[in-house]
Design a protein around this motif. Sequence first.
Motif, short mmCIF file in Angstrom:
data_model
loop_
_atom_site.label_atom_id
_atom_site.label_comp_id
_atom_site.label_asym_id
_atom_site.label_seq_id
_atom_site.Cartn_x
_atom_site.Cartn_y
_atom_site.Cartn_z
N ASN A 1 17.01 41.95 37.90
CA ASN A 1 16.58 42.68 36.71
C ASN A 1 15.52 41.94 35.89
OD1 ASN A 1 18.30 44.81 37.24
ND2 ASN A 1 19.95 44.04 35.95
N GLY A 2 15.02 40.83 36.44
CA GLY A 2 13.97 40.09 35.74
C GLY A 2 14.47 39.09 34.71
N VAL A 3 15.79 38.86 34.66
CA VAL A 3 16.38 37.90 33.72
C VAL A 3 16.48 36.55 34.41
CG1 VAL A 3 18.37 37.32 32.28
CG2 VAL A 3 17.66 39.71 32.53
N THR A 4 15.77 35.57 33.92
CA THR A 4 15.77 34.25 34.56
C THR A 4 16.65 33.24 33.83
OG1 THR A 4 13.74 33.72 33.35
CG2 THR A 4 13.50 34.54 35.61
N THR A 5 17.00 33.52 32.57
CA THR A 5 17.82 32.60 31.76
C THR A 5 18.91 33.39 31.07
OG1 THR A 5 15.95 31.11 31.33
CG2 THR A 5 17.83 30.97 29.84
N SER A 6 20.13 32.83 31.07
CA SER A 6 21.21 33.45 30.29
C SER A 6 21.98 32.37 29.54
CB SER A 6 22.16 34.25 31.18
OG SER A 6 22.85 33.42 32.09
N ALA A 7 22.39 32.72 28.32
CA ALA A 7 23.25 31.87 27.53
C ALA A 7 24.68 32.35 27.73
CB ALA A 7 22.87 31.92 26.06
N VAL B 1 20.65 28.51 33.00
CA VAL B 1 21.80 28.81 32.14
C VAL B 1 21.85 27.83 30.98
CG1 VAL B 1 23.45 27.35 33.40
CG2 VAL B 1 24.26 29.34 32.11
N LEU B 2 22.21 28.35 29.81
CA LEU B 2 22.66 27.53 28.69
C LEU B 2 24.16 27.78 28.59
CD1 LEU B 2 19.56 28.36 27.98
CD2 LEU B 2 20.13 27.41 25.74
N PHE B 3 24.95 26.84 29.07
CA PHE B 3 26.39 27.03 29.14
C PHE B 3 27.04 26.52 27.87
CE2 PHE B 3 30.55 25.01 30.19
CZ PHE B 3 31.27 26.19 30.33
N GLY B 4 27.70 27.44 27.15
CA GLY B 4 28.48 27.07 25.99
C GLY B 4 29.96 27.12 26.36
N ALA B 5 30.57 25.96 26.50
CA ALA B 5 31.98 25.92 26.91
C ALA B 5 32.84 26.63 25.88
CB ALA B 5 32.43 24.47 27.05
N ALA B 6 33.56 27.66 26.32
CA ALA B 6 34.40 28.43 25.42
C ALA B 6 35.48 27.55 24.81
CB ALA B 6 35.03 29.60 26.16
N ILE B 7 35.58 27.59 23.50
CA ILE B 7 36.58 26.80 22.76
C ILE B 7 37.39 27.76 21.91
CG2 ILE B 7 36.93 24.99 21.04
CD1 ILE B 7 34.19 23.84 21.95
N MET B 8 38.70 27.79 22.16
CA MET B 8 39.59 28.72 21.47
C MET B 8 40.82 27.96 21.00
SD MET B 8 39.20 31.86 24.20
CE MET B 8 39.65 33.20 23.10
N PRO C 1 17.63 20.86 38.95
CA PRO C 1 16.23 21.04 39.32
C PRO C 1 15.46 21.78 38.23
CG PRO C 1 17.69 21.65 41.14
CD PRO C 1 18.56 21.45 39.94
N HIS C 2 14.39 21.16 37.74
CA HIS C 2 13.56 21.75 36.69
C HIS C 2 14.40 22.16 35.49
CE1 HIS C 2 11.09 22.43 40.42
NE2 HIS C 2 10.22 21.81 39.63
N GLU C 3 15.38 21.31 35.16
CA GLU C 3 16.21 21.49 33.96
C GLU C 3 16.82 22.89 33.90
OE1 GLU C 3 13.93 20.40 30.53
OE2 GLU C 3 13.97 18.28 31.02
N ARG C 4 17.37 23.33 35.02
CA ARG C 4 17.93 24.68 35.07
C ARG C 4 19.22 24.81 34.25
NH1 ARG C 4 14.90 25.26 39.93
NH2 ARG C 4 14.51 27.45 40.49
N VAL C 5 19.86 23.71 33.90
CA VAL C 5 21.14 23.76 33.19
C VAL C 5 21.02 23.07 31.85
CG1 VAL C 5 23.58 23.09 33.26
CG2 VAL C 5 22.40 23.76 35.38
N GLU C 6 21.54 23.70 30.81
CA GLU C 6 21.73 23.06 29.52
C GLU C 6 23.18 23.26 29.11
OE1 GLU C 6 20.57 23.48 24.81
OE2 GLU C 6 18.97 23.84 26.28
N LEU C 7 23.81 22.19 28.63
CA LEU C 7 25.20 22.24 28.20
C LEU C 7 25.30 22.34 26.68
CD1 LEU C 7 26.74 19.41 30.44
CD2 LEU C 7 26.63 21.87 30.93
N GLY C 8 26.34 23.01 26.22
CA GLY C 8 26.55 23.13 24.78
C GLY C 8 27.98 23.56 24.48
#
Length: 433
Positions: free
Chosen positions: A114-120, A140-147, A174-181
């Motif tokens: 669908n043309g989406v290259t990045t998801s949070a 991906v910008l992965f935000g670890a779920a905290i509950m 590769p090419h900073e494909r992952v960001e953690l948060g």
Amino acid sequence: MSLRLHAPVVLPCDPSCSVLRDAVVDVVDGRVAHVGPAADAPAFDGEVRELSGILLPGLVNAHAHSPMVVLRGLGGDLPLLRWLREAMWPAEAKMVPSDVRAGMLLGAVEMLRNGVTTSAEMYFHGEQLVDAVLAAGSRVLFGAAIMDLPGMPWRPMTDEITRWIDADGLRFGPHERVELGYGPHSAYILSPEALGEVAGLARDRGALVQVHVAESVEEDLAQRESHGSVPRLLERAGVLGGRVLSAHSVHLSPEDVLIYARHGVGVAHCPGSNTKLASGIAPIRSYVDAGVKVGLGTDGPASNDDLDLFEEARLAALLARVTSRDATAVRAADALLLATRGGAAALGRDDLGALEPGRWADVVHVDVDDPAFATGLDAPDEQVLANLVWASGTRRVKDVWVAGERVVSDGETTRVDRREAQAGVREVAARLR
């Protein structure tokens, strides 16, 4: 690696949403090196691809729970809180880490097509989720779920993502494909003290905080009665000030909007999910006018139920127009920028969401052999943009590059067999029902 993409129309998604005719996008080492008319392009020593149609930056999904593709269709006629308590949370309690990988893999495939290259993403089992994203070749910008629920204390979840960030860094792959948060779920799940502590850890590391805010009228009624509003609670708890993404944010007062503008908070507007769950319509025009950074999110594919950001762009514009009774409230160009540059800004990323030198070369090729473009690409700029946003959308996405690597070719992902990914989700879904 050097690649030149040459097309009749390039939409770099600069602030004015320029339409470049007979233009090129040069890619060197995964980043955009040059964008502009072919006649003015510098000499180029690398592969050149001649393309028909339109080139634009990869779309940025500012809020999603994509592994929930395994739950798609469950509780589809319930309001938000009943949907969570009666359908989602019981099913999610049965999920194991491999289920998250299967769901995220198909979710990444669906988004790329669908043309989406990045998801949070806000979800659980981050290692499996990240592994799926890297397999598909997206970002991906992965935000670890905290509950903080019975049997799910918030502090161990927080400690786990903190250790991961401290071990591997904020961005990697590769090419900073992952960001953690960090992904503290909401003010109705976590106390102000917990929210403040999580946000402090994120600020110390420059990490993004993803949090649900004011999605429905009912969900945070107690917090509003105690604090006036959730944005006020977040401000007093010390949550704001770093990189914060406020998902949904449907029911904000003018004062809340000013709080967000003052602290640089980004908003992920999720019109598809908000309308399906009858949560309300966020007045995003007033947010943008106040200086709040607004992007678009699909939310989870069990509440939307697709991962189509072009559809979100159309919905955002249509809802803004009908609620304001102003046909100019959100134009086609505005909608496209919300799905690209706006999403990147809301996430605090200046390396995504536009085709500009120095940004990652995440590029989408839209084929125009379709009735949506029957008026031709030599039509006026406004008409070309209108046909892309209002008439075409995702169905003509043909090729996608992430950091210059072709991850979709002729409508199918190159790294993952879509049918195998679908079969994996079908197997998981059958067990969770």
